[in-house]
Design an enzyme around this catalytic site. Sequence first.
Site, PDB file in Angstrom:
ATOM      1  N   HIS A  23       0.399  -1.541   0.215  1.00 64.16           N
ATOM      2  CA  HIS A  23       0.034  -0.055   0.048  1.00 64.16           C
ATOM      3  C   HIS A  23       0.982   1.394   0.208  1.00 64.16           C
ATOM      4  O   HIS A  23       0.614   2.017  -0.483  1.00 64.16           O
ATOM      5  CB  HIS A  23      -0.904  -0.047   1.079  1.00 64.16           C
ATOM      6  CG  HIS A  23      -2.005  -1.437   0.513  1.00 64.16           C
ATOM      7  ND1 HIS A  23      -1.890  -2.459   1.432  1.00 64.16           N
ATOM      8  CD2 HIS A  23      -2.767  -0.964   0.024  1.00 64.16           C
ATOM      9  CE1 HIS A  23      -2.927  -3.139   0.747  1.00 64.16           C
ATOM     10  NE2 HIS A  23      -4.115  -2.376   0.353  1.00 64.16           N
ATOM     11  N   CYS A  78      -9.640  -3.492 -10.339  1.00 66.32           N
ATOM     12  CA  CYS A  78      -8.546  -1.921  -9.926  1.00 66.32           C
ATOM     13  C   CYS A  78      -7.632  -2.410  -9.536  1.00 66.32           C
ATOM     14  O   CYS A  78      -7.178  -1.702  -8.905  1.00 66.32           O
ATOM     15  CB  CYS A  78     -10.135  -1.700  -9.122  1.00 66.32           C
ATOM     16  SG  CYS A  78     -10.335  -2.879  -7.989  1.00 66.32           S
TER      17      CYS A  78
HETATM   18  C1  PEP Z   1      -6.060  -5.092  -4.814  1.00 64.19           C
HETATM   19  O1  PEP Z   1      -6.267  -6.066  -3.668  1.00 64.19           O
HETATM   20  O2  PEP Z   1      -5.854  -5.626  -5.750  1.00 64.19           O
HETATM   21  C2  PEP Z   1      -6.808  -3.609  -4.114  1.00 64.19           C
HETATM   22  C3  PEP Z   1      -7.197  -2.757  -5.323  1.00 64.19           C
HETATM   23  O3  PEP Z   1      -6.895  -3.682  -3.501  1.00 64.19           O
HETATM   24  P1  PEP Z   1      -6.226  -3.144  -2.413  1.00 64.19           P
HETATM   25  O4  PEP Z   1      -5.122  -2.715  -3.319  1.00 64.19           O
HETATM   26  O5  PEP Z   1      -6.487  -1.738  -1.887  1.00 64.19           O
HETATM   27  O6  PEP Z   1      -6.169  -4.365  -1.170  1.00 64.19           O
END
Ligand code: PEP
Length: 614
Positions: free
Chosen positions: A227, A547
């Site tokens: 993240h 996404c």
């Molecule tokens: C993912 O896991 O691909 C996602 C879009 O969520 P995050 O990156 O916030 O975990």
Amino acid sequence: MNRTDPPPPQHQRLPARPPRAPERAEVVCGGIAVSPGVAIGAVFGTAEPTPEIARARIQAADAPGEGARLEVAITQSRKQLLKLKARLAVLPEDSQAEIAPLIEAYLRMLGPSRLIRGARRRIAEGLQSAEAAVLREAEDIGAIIMGQAEPGASAEDQAGLRRRADEVGEIARRLIRNLTRAPFQSFAGLPEGAVLVCEALRPADAALLDPSRLAGVATEEGGADGHTAVMLRALGVPAVLGVPGLLAHARPGDVAVVDGSAGTVVLNPSPARLTAARRAVGAFTRARQRFAKLRRLAAETLDGTQVELAANLELPLELPLIQQSGAFGIGLLRTEFLFMNRETVPDEDTQTEFYRGVIEAMGGAPVTFRVLDWGGEKEIEALSAAGIVPEIADTNPALGLRGIRLLLRQPELFETQLAAILRAAVAGPARVMLPMVTNVAEVQAAREVYERVARRLRRRGERIPERLPPLGIMVETPGAALSADALALEADFLAIGTNDLTAYTLAVDRGESEVAALYDPLHPAVLRLVQFSVEAALRMHRPVSVCGEMAADPRLTSLLLGLGLRSFSMNAAAVPRVKQAVRGLRIEECVRFARRVMEQADSRAIAALVEGGR
Ligand code: PEP
Ligand code: MG
């Protein structure tokens, strides 16, 4: 001297502050390219902030709990140091010889050393808080070390004692940082145009960075799709993470070139390298300007197929970037960042106001609100302070109480957020998305809560949309992907989160530099799960999108279109690049290309195909 106390001064060289050489040699370090662009600036950081102790005294009844906090911080500090030690192997031998004894000394100090014994005693007998106990004990040890100077001791001897005292202070600061979960760095004094260099940057700390002041970021820890990386990309800050030995070489004020596309950090660059870097900065800016011209053009393939390109949003400051990018709405609004860096959980009105502001800013294009995805590496102090999540994380947080699991256990938290989204949704089209779903029961339970909240709001006389916004799920676990058909019966839409899907399929931590090379979204297993999910969603006539970070890579656009996807959500900066890719493709070619890719059993072959283009 106790056997576990720091070794004698001759072994203790402190790499963080050696005497400054008049001319510092160029050092080239390699790491993980996480956020594109080239930054040139002066190194800021490498020193820890002076700890601030908010609470010094405790009640007798709190002593066992305080002792337990100290033990957790010791374990955490040991883990951090062992990680740094394990990664020394990739460094040149002389760097290893310099740093290894220091890490050993730190590790010994975390054993039954005077510092730890003294801190434990101060908690149990002196009723001091864990932070105060560590700080005071370190100060006392420092004073004793400095008091060992013989009258008339040479400057060299004095410097040796100072280094030992500093090391005790350094390990105390690490412990206190882990106790208080304070940011590794204080960004308050970040000079304009600086390159931030530090051991690790938590997502919550990255959220505090001001992209207009910061040139670039380089850290020793971190992975490609953690993240922190997601945040840095969102902020458009060139960044390289997971650079072993970075802190041993970087000194505050050194000139650094961070190449977030190539994954290199050059300290004290030669004149030739500096000139090349300046050219690269110029080329990057010009490319961005070229892309800006695509803003008004349609995201349409050569054969006229419309593709939806939406943006991901983590922080309100991204809104103008999203508006300029030409994105159609927000396909993933990560609401966790609304809960970070604050002392209390935001109430319904606060959340409503923020959500409404985003919907209004999108001018009629839909906004997909992903409800709180706490867990994994996303620590949120306000939730632990309110007793909603445990203060001490699970042993295996990625497999613990994450996402929808926590929300279903904490109905008040979930209901407040759903109520805020529903109230905001009168301002424009919205969707609600559930994170970390693994089974049908979770979706059914969430829908019950959703409908109950709607009924309650109506009874309260609140204005909410007549037809409830669609309630969808993220497909980000192999369990969800392989039951996508059953889940699609319960969910109004599916969004594939390839970041977690890759991590859980390959059992690789997203933010962990040690295993970063194994984190591979092009692994056939990951692609097969994407394919399976897309086909299931299409069969069930449910909208489906991607996404995760895969959506932002224009080299993968052809493959994803070929697998049947027509909707992508990504960081705003990537929208024009992906649009350009879409505009050069034909669906039938994409389908052929995807077929070839899906026949491969080795991700290296897939990577070669992807690099070679459709
Ligand atoms: C993912 O896991 O691909 C996602 C879009 O969520 P995050 O990156 O916030 O975990
Ligand atoms: Mg995820």
